[in-house]
Design a protein around this motif. Structure first.
Motif, mmCIF file in Angstrom:
data_model
loop_
_atom_site.group_PDB
_atom_site.id
_atom_site.type_symbol
_atom_site.label_atom_id
_atom_site.label_comp_id
_atom_site.label_asym_id
_atom_site.label_seq_id
_atom_site.Cartn_x
_atom_site.Cartn_y
_atom_site.Cartn_z
ATOM 1 N N ASN A 205 28.629 31.024 49.897
ATOM 2 C CA ASN A 205 29.969 31.293 49.377
ATOM 3 C C ASN A 205 31.066 30.393 49.925
ATOM 4 O O ASN A 205 32.219 30.518 49.515
ATOM 5 N N GLY A 206 30.727 29.494 50.847
ATOM 6 C CA GLY A 206 31.757 28.654 51.425
ATOM 7 C C GLY A 206 32.576 29.392 52.469
ATOM 8 O O GLY A 206 32.317 30.546 52.814
ATOM 9 N N ARG A 207 33.598 28.710 52.983
ATOM 10 C CA ARG A 207 34.381 29.265 54.091
ATOM 11 C C ARG A 207 35.844 28.861 53.946
ATOM 12 O O ARG A 207 36.153 27.718 53.601
ATOM 13 N N TRP A 208 36.748 29.795 54.198
ATOM 14 C CA TRP A 208 38.181 29.518 54.236
ATOM 15 C C TRP A 208 38.653 29.508 55.689
ATOM 16 O O TRP A 208 38.272 30.378 56.482
ATOM 17 N N ASP A 209 39.483 28.544 56.030
ATOM 18 C CA ASP A 209 40.116 28.478 57.342
ATOM 19 C C ASP A 209 41.617 28.347 57.148
ATOM 20 O O ASP A 209 42.074 27.530 56.327
ATOM 21 N N VAL A 210 42.384 29.151 57.890
ATOM 22 C CA VAL A 210 43.840 29.042 57.872
ATOM 23 C C VAL A 210 44.246 28.095 58.994
ATOM 24 O O VAL A 210 43.894 28.311 60.162
ATOM 25 N N LEU A 211 44.965 27.035 58.635
ATOM 26 C CA LEU A 211 45.299 25.998 59.607
ATOM 27 C C LEU A 211 46.291 26.516 60.644
ATOM 28 O O LEU A 211 47.137 27.370 60.346
ATOM 29 N N PRO A 212 46.210 25.987 61.863
ATOM 30 C CA PRO A 212 47.120 26.468 62.916
ATOM 31 C C PRO A 212 48.563 26.030 62.705
ATOM 32 O O PRO A 212 49.484 26.696 63.204
ATOM 33 N N THR A 213 48.777 24.920 62.000
ATOM 34 C CA THR A 213 50.138 24.425 61.772
ATOM 35 C C THR A 213 50.605 24.820 60.378
ATOM 36 O O THR A 213 49.917 24.573 59.390
ATOM 37 N N ASN A 572 55.259 32.855 46.758
ATOM 38 C CA ASN A 572 56.680 33.181 46.721
ATOM 39 C C ASN A 572 56.872 34.471 45.928
ATOM 40 O O ASN A 572 57.243 34.451 44.764
ATOM 41 N N PRO A 573 56.582 35.626 46.559
ATOM 42 C CA PRO A 573 56.700 36.888 45.819
ATOM 43 C C PRO A 573 58.137 37.208 45.462
ATOM 44 O O PRO A 573 59.086 36.538 45.899
ATOM 45 N N GLY A 574 58.287 38.242 44.643
ATOM 46 C CA GLY A 574 59.608 38.574 44.111
ATOM 47 C C GLY A 574 60.622 38.973 45.148
ATOM 48 O O GLY A 574 61.833 38.925 44.886
ATOM 49 N N ASN A 575 60.173 39.361 46.338
ATOM 50 C CA ASN A 575 61.144 39.743 47.371
ATOM 51 C C ASN A 575 61.793 38.539 48.041
ATOM 52 O O ASN A 575 62.617 38.697 48.943
ATOM 53 N N GLY A 576 61.417 37.327 47.609
ATOM 54 C CA GLY A 576 62.078 36.117 48.098
ATOM 55 C C GLY A 576 61.445 35.485 49.315
ATOM 56 O O GLY A 576 61.896 34.426 49.759
ATOM 57 N N THR A 577 60.406 36.087 49.876
ATOM 58 C CA THR A 577 59.755 35.499 51.045
ATOM 59 C C THR A 577 58.892 34.310 50.631
ATOM 60 O O THR A 577 58.679 34.055 49.448
ATOM 61 N N TRP A 578 58.377 33.608 51.638
ATOM 62 C CA TRP A 578 57.554 32.428 51.370
ATOM 63 C C TRP A 578 56.408 32.394 52.376
ATOM 64 O O TRP A 578 56.604 32.632 53.569
ATOM 65 N N ASN A 579 55.215 32.108 51.889
ATOM 66 C CA ASN A 579 54.047 32.003 52.751
ATOM 67 C C ASN A 579 53.876 30.537 53.168
ATOM 68 O O ASN A 579 53.521 29.693 52.353
ATOM 69 N N HIS A 580 54.125 30.248 54.437
ATOM 70 C CA HIS A 580 54.009 28.882 54.947
ATOM 71 C C HIS A 580 52.605 28.560 55.478
ATOM 72 O O HIS A 580 52.374 27.427 55.914
ATOM 73 N N ASN A 581 51.694 29.530 55.466
ATOM 74 C CA ASN A 581 50.338 29.275 55.947
ATOM 75 C C ASN A 581 49.566 28.418 54.941
ATOM 76 O O ASN A 581 49.699 28.585 53.734
ATOM 77 N N VAL A 582 48.749 27.541 55.450
ATOM 78 C CA VAL A 582 47.929 26.651 54.623
ATOM 79 C C VAL A 582 46.459 27.002 54.847
ATOM 80 O O VAL A 582 46.016 27.146 55.993
ATOM 81 N N SER A 583 45.731 27.150 53.756
ATOM 82 C CA SER A 583 44.307 27.463 53.826
ATOM 83 C C SER A 583 43.487 26.259 53.381
ATOM 84 O O SER A 583 43.900 25.511 52.493
ATOM 85 N N ILE A 584 42.318 26.109 53.982
ATOM 86 C CA ILE A 584 41.374 25.057 53.604
ATOM 87 C C ILE A 584 40.037 25.712 53.260
ATOM 88 O O ILE A 584 39.487 26.481 54.057
ATOM 89 N N TYR A 585 39.536 25.388 52.069
ATOM 90 C CA TYR A 585 38.243 25.908 51.634
ATOM 91 C C TYR A 585 37.176 24.842 51.828
ATOM 92 O O TYR A 585 37.318 23.701 51.364
ATOM 93 N N THR A 586 36.125 25.217 52.535
ATOM 94 C CA THR A 586 34.947 24.373 52.676
ATOM 95 C C THR A 586 33.895 24.894 51.707
ATOM 96 O O THR A 586 33.321 25.967 51.930
ATOM 97 N N PRO A 587 33.638 24.175 50.586
ATOM 98 C CA PRO A 587 32.670 24.661 49.600
ATOM 99 C C PRO A 587 31.251 24.683 50.171
ATOM 100 O O PRO A 587 30.948 23.996 51.167
ATOM 101 N N PRO A 588 30.354 25.445 49.552
ATOM 102 C CA PRO A 588 28.970 25.505 50.034
ATOM 103 C C PRO A 588 28.309 24.136 50.139
ATOM 104 O O PRO A 588 27.464 23.924 51.001
ATOM 105 N N TYR A 589 28.704 23.181 49.270
ATOM 106 C CA TYR A 589 28.029 21.885 49.310
ATOM 107 C C TYR A 589 28.271 21.124 50.605
ATOM 108 O O TYR A 589 27.541 20.179 50.923
#
Length: 799
Positions: A205-213, A572-589
Motif C-alpha cells: 500500500n505504500g507509505r506516507w511521511d509528514v515532513l518535519p519542515t 484550507n477549510p471553511g473556517n479559514g485555517t490552513w494546513n502547512h504540513n507537507v506529506s510525501i507518499y512513497t508508492p509500493p514500487y
C-alpha cells in the motif's frame, strides 16, 4: 454523419486456405509472423497473410517487387499525392494470420526497409476480445534509407483484453517504403520477482511521511520546475490581512535538502492560471484583483500576466491579457503556444474571452487575432489537448454547475466549433473533480474522478467516467466507483457509508503507468476524506492504498516528484485555517528492492521523431516522458505520460520519440526507465522541441481519424458579447459572516436542518469560532438577536 476524415482502416477480408496459390510458409520457432518475407502468394494482389490498409485523401500503390532483402520478393507502398492519412501493408487481421500475444508480455519487432520519404513509421493495431480490432500506437519513425536497413523496436506491455496484434509500416508522406523480412519474438522475462524492502503493508500500500519542515507559505499552486525544484505560489494565500497589506508570497521548495526559499511575488496570484512554457519558464496568468464585498461584487480577476524564471527565481511582467481571468484554464498546444479560457473578469462577471499566448512572439495576442466563440467555460475548465490538436473539455471544473448541455465537449480551434460529447454522469456534480489523460497519452483515454457542487452542497460522489477519444464517436462510459475511506464529520474519523465519495480530488500520473488518486472532502470546504487508491488503466480497477494522514481538501495539491514519490500540500477549510504540513507518499514500487538507473543520456535536447540513446544499469521494460505538474484546484490538464518504444541492445536502449507534438507538447519532461517489476528509475530531465513542433501544418506524423464522426450538437461562434453574468456567491461562501478568508456555506449539507440552532451547531463542530456579521443583512438567520455576532447564545435560544 459522414466521416470528416475517412476511417482509420480499410480492412481486407482474411484469405482462406482454399484460396491460396501456394502453401503458406510456417512461422519459425522464434518468429511469430507467417510469410514474413512475402514469398507466399495470396489469392488477390497481396501476399498470403498481408492486407492493404490506410485512410485519408491520398493516391497510392501497393507493389510486390523483386528487389528483396532476401528471397525474391519485398513489399513497396508508395504515395504519389497526399492531403491526409496514410497507406500501409499490414499483417492480415485474422486469427489465422495475426500473431497471438500474452497480456503483460512485450515483443521485439524488426524488419528491413528502404525509404524515399522521412514520413514512415512502424504502426501497431491490437485485437481487443470485446471491442475488436483497433489502432494501438506508432512505435518508431523510420530514418530515410537508400539501401537495406534494419529497424528494431520493442512493444509496450500487451494491454488487458488483447489476444492478437498486427503491424506494418505506415507511409504518411509522398514517397515510398519498401520492406522485407519481418520478425516478431516474445521478450523473455528479465527479472525475478521483486523483494519487499518494507513491511508487508507498506509493500502492498505504500507509505506516507509528514515532513518535519512546514511549508512557509499558504500555497495553492504547485509547479514542478525543470531543475527538480517546486514553485509554490500563494499570492495572498486567501488571506484578507495579507491582501490588504500587499503581502504576496511564493516559495521554491528543494526536495534534495527539504529547504524553502521565499520568493518576492509582484501581485496577488491567488487563484491564477499557470503553465510551463517550452523553455522551462512558468507563465502565470491573472489572479485576484479584489475579494468579494457582502451584498456587492464577487471576486475580481486582473489582466496582468507574469513569467517565473527557474534560473533566476524571479518574476517578470508580460503584456496584459485582453480580459481579467480569476480561475482560468491553461493548455499548451503542439506548437508551444498556450490557450486559456474562463475565469472571472475585473467586474466579477464571467469571461467569455479566449486568450492565446504566442510562443514565437512571447506575448498574448490581441483580441482580433484570437478565434472566439464567446462561450463561458466556467472556472478552471479542464481542457486537454488531443492527438489531432483539438481540445477535449472533460467536464471537470470548479464551483457549482457545469456548462449547459452534456457537460463535456470537443473544441476545434481552427474550425472554431464546439461539439457536445455525451455520457458524463451527473454533470452538475463534477465541481472540483479531477481529470487526467491516462497513460500512455497515445491511447487517448481520459478519466474523471469524483466531484460535488458547492451551490447545493451534496455529499461528494464516487463517480468515475472513462472516454476513449480514439473512437469515431466517443462517449463517456461509467468507470468503477472510487473506493471509500474514512471521513471526519467533526467528531473524529468514521467509515464512509452509502454513496459518500469526495470532491477536491487529486490525481497523479505515476511512472509505472498507474494513477494515484488521493485527498478530498465530503462537502464544500468541510469534512475531509482520508482515502487513496491506485487506478490501473489496463484493468479499469482501483486498488486502495495507504491514505495521507493529513486533511487535503480545498486548495490542496498532489504531484509527482522526479524521484518517483508524490508530494501533497495544503488544505484550507471553511473556517479559514490552513494546513502547512507537507506529506510525501512513497508508492509500493519504491519498496521492491533496487531501482534501475539511467547511467547516461547521450543527448538531453530531443526532436520529434528522434531515436535517442540512453544506457541503463540493468534491463528495463519501458521508458516514458512525464510532463511535470502545474496543478491547482484538482486541475492539471497538461499532465501526461508519453510512452517511448524501446529498441534494446544490452544496456544500450534506443528510445523512439513520437513525431506528433500534440501527444507531447514541446518542453521539459521527466524521463523515467521502468523495470519489469514496475520499479522506476530516478528521472532525468530532457528537453523536447524541434522544427516539427514549430512549423508543421500537419503537426502529426501519423494521426488516425479518431473522434471524426461526432454526433453531438455542434455550435459555432455565438454573438459577440462582453461577459457572462455570474453570482457574487460563485465560491459557495456567504460573505455576510466572518472575515474574507472564512467561508460560511451558502448551502449547508442537507442533513443540517434549516434552523439557527442546527446551523450554528454545524459551524461550531467545524471550528468556525466567533463570527462577526458584516452589515445589516442576515440571510442565513444566524444573528436572531441582531447584536452583530452570529450564533450567540441568544441566537440559538431564539432559533
Amino acid at each position: 454523419m459522414k466521416n470528416r476524415r475517412r476511417r482509420a482502416l480499410l480492412g481486407v477480408t482474411a484469405l482462406t486456405a482454399g484460396l491460396l496459390l501456394a502453401a503458406p510458409q510456417p512461422a519459425s520457432a522464434a518468429n511469430l509472423i507467417k510469410n514474413p518475407g512475402f514469398e507466399t502468394a495470396g489469392s488477390g494482389d497481396m501476399p498470403y497473410c498481408w492486407e492493404k490498409s490506410g485512410w485519408g485523401d491520398n493516391d497510392f500503390t501497393f507493389t510486390t517487387t523483386s528487389g528483396a532483402h532476401s528471397g525474391s520478393k519485398a513489399m513497396k507502398v508508395e504515395l504519389t499525392r497526399r492531403v491526409s492519412g496514410d497507406r500501409k501493408a499490414l499483417i492480415t487481421e485474422s486469427a489465422e494470420c495475426a500473431p497471438g500475444v500474452t497480456v503483460g508480455k512485450q515483443y521485439d519487432l524488426s524488419l528491413w526497409y528502404k525509404t524515399t520519404t522521412p514520413d514512415a513509421a512502424i504502426t501497431l493495431f491490437r485485437h481487443d476480445t470485446t471491442a475488436g480490432w483497433q489502432y494501438w500506437t506508432d512505435l518508431k519513425t523510420l530514418d530515410m534509407a537508400g539501401s537495406w536497413t534494419q529497424a528494431s523496436v520493442r512493444t509496450p506491455e500487451v494491454p488487458t483484453g488483447t489476444d492478437r496484434i498486427t503491424w506494418g509500416v505506415s507511409v504518411y508522406g509522398t514517397g515510398s517504403a519498401t520492406t522485407d523480412d519481418y520478425t516478431m519474438e516474445q521478450v523473455a522475462d528479465p527479472l525475478p520477482p521483486a523483494q519487499c524492502t518494507g513491511t508487508a503493508d507498506q509493500c502492498a500500500n505504500g507509505r506516507w511521511d509528514v515532513l518535519p519542515t512546514q511549508n512557509p507559505v499558504r500555497s495553492m499552486h504547485s509547479v514542478v520546475l525543470n531543475n527538480g525544484k517546486v514553485l509554490l505560489i500563494a499570492g495572498s494565500g486567501n488571506s484578507e490581512e495579507n491582501f490588504n497589506a500587499g503581502t504576496f508570497t511564493s516559495a521554491v521548495y528543494n526536495p534534495a535538502d527539504g529547504s524553502y526559499k521565499i520568493i518576492p511575488t509582484p501581485k496577488d496570484m491567488f487563484c491564477a492560471g499557470h503553465i510551463q512554457l517550452q523553455d522551462g519558464r512558468v507563465l502565470v496568468m491573472s489572479g485576484n484583483k479584489a475579494f468579494p464585498v457582502p451584498g456587492g461584487h464577487g471576486y475580481e480577476g486582473y489582466k496582468d500576466s507574469y513569467i517565473f524564471d527557474p534560473k533566476t527565481e524571479t518574476y517578470s511582467k508580460t503584456n496584459d491579457l485582453n480580459d481579467g481571468h480569476w480561475y482560468p484554464s491553461a493548455t499548451e498546444l503542439g506548437n508551444g503556444d498556450v490557450i486559456s479560457f474562463g475565469g472571472l473578469r475585473e467586474d466579477s462577471t464571467g469571461s467569455v474571452t479566449a486568450e492565446y499566448w504566442s510562443d514565437a512572439q512571447q506575448k498574448w495576442l490581441a483580441l482580433w487575432q484570437v478565434n472566439q466563440t464567446w462561450s463561458y467555460w466556467g472556472l478552471y475548465p479542464s481542457m486537454i489537448l488531443m492527438q489531432d490538436g483539438r481540445l477535449f473539455y472533460s467536464g471537470s471544473h470548479v464551483f457549482g454547475n457545469n456548462i449547459p448541455g452534456t457537460g463535456s465537449a470537443i473544441y476545434d480551434y481552427n474550425a472554431n466549433t464546439v461539439t457536445q460529447i455525451p455520457g458524463l454522469q451527473n454533470k452538475d456534480q463534477r465541481d472540483q473533480s479531477a481529470s487526467v489523460l491516462l497513460p500512455p497519452a497515445q491511447n487517448q483515454k481520459v478519466l474523471t474522478l469524483g466531484g460535488g457542487n458547492i451551490d447545493s452542497n451534496p455529499e461528494g460522489n464516487r463517480l468515475t467516467d472513462v472516454i476513449d477519444l480514439k473512437q469515431a464517436n466517443p462517449a463517456y462510459v461509467a468507470g468503477p466507483p472510487i473506493p471509500q475511506g474514512t471521513v471526519d464529520l467533526g467528531n473524529g474519523k468514521i467509515p464512509e457509508t452509502g454513496n459518500q465519495g469526495k470532491m477536491y480530488v487529486s490525481a497523479v500520473l505515476l511512472p509505472d503507468g498507474k494513477v494515484l488518486e488521493t485527498g478530498g472532502g465530503l462537502h464544500n470546504r468541510a469534512n475531509p476524506v482520508f482515502e487513496a487508491s491506485l487506478y490501473d488503466p489496463d484493468s479499469n480497477t482501483f486498488d486502495p492504498v495507504a491514505a495521507d494522514p493529513e486533511a487535503r481538501g480545498y486548495h490542496s495539491s498532489a504531484f509527482l516528484l522526479p524521484d518517483g514519490r508524490v508530494m501533497a500540500t495544503g488544505d484550507n477549510p471553511g473556517n479559514g485555517t490552513w494546513n502547512h504540513n507537507v506529506s510525501i507518499y512513497t508508492p509500493p514500487y519504491l519498496l521492491k528492492g533496487t531501482r534501475p538507473s539511467i547511467t547516461s543520456v547521450i543527448d538531453t535536447e530531443w526532436n520529434y521523431g528522434d531515436t535517442q540513446r540512453i544506457t541503463v544499469d540493468r534491463p528495463i521494460a519501458k521508458a516514458e516522458l512525464i510532463r511535470p505538474a502545474a496543478v491547482t484546484h484538482s486541475s492539471d490538464p497538461n499532465q501526461r505520460f508519453v510512452d517511448l518504444p524501446l529498441s534494446v541492445n544490452g544496456n544500450n536502449v534506443d528510445l523512439n520519440v513520437t513525431s506528433n507534438p500534440n501527444l507531447a507538447p514541446p518542453g521539459w519532461y521527466m524521463l523515467f526507465a521502468v523495470d519489469a517489476n514496475g520499479v522506476p528509475s530516478v528521472a532525468k530531465w530532457v528537453h523536447l522541441q524541434g522544427p516539427a513542433a514549430l512549423s508543421a501544418t500537419d503537426a502529426s506524423a501519423h494521426v488516425h481519424s479518431f473522434a471524426d464522426d461526432l454526433s453531438g450538437k455542434v455550435t459555432g461562434p455565438g454573438k459577440k458579447r462582453t461577459s457572462q453574468k455570474v453570482s457574487p456567491t460563485v465560491s459557495g461562501c456567504d460573505r455576510h459572516y466572518g472575515s474574507i478568508n472564512v467561508c460560511v456555506p451558502t448551502a449547508f449539507p442537507k442533513e443540517v436542518k434549516a434552523t439557527t440552532a442546527a446551523r450554528c451547531s454545524w459551524l461550531k463542530k467545524n471550528d468556525y469560532g466567533r463570527l462577526k456579521v458584516n452589515g445589516k443583512d442576515d440571510p442565513l438567520g444566524l444573528d436572531r438577536n441582531k447584536d452583530g455576532i452570529a450564533c450567540g447564545k441568544a441566537d440559538i435560544r431564539k432559533g
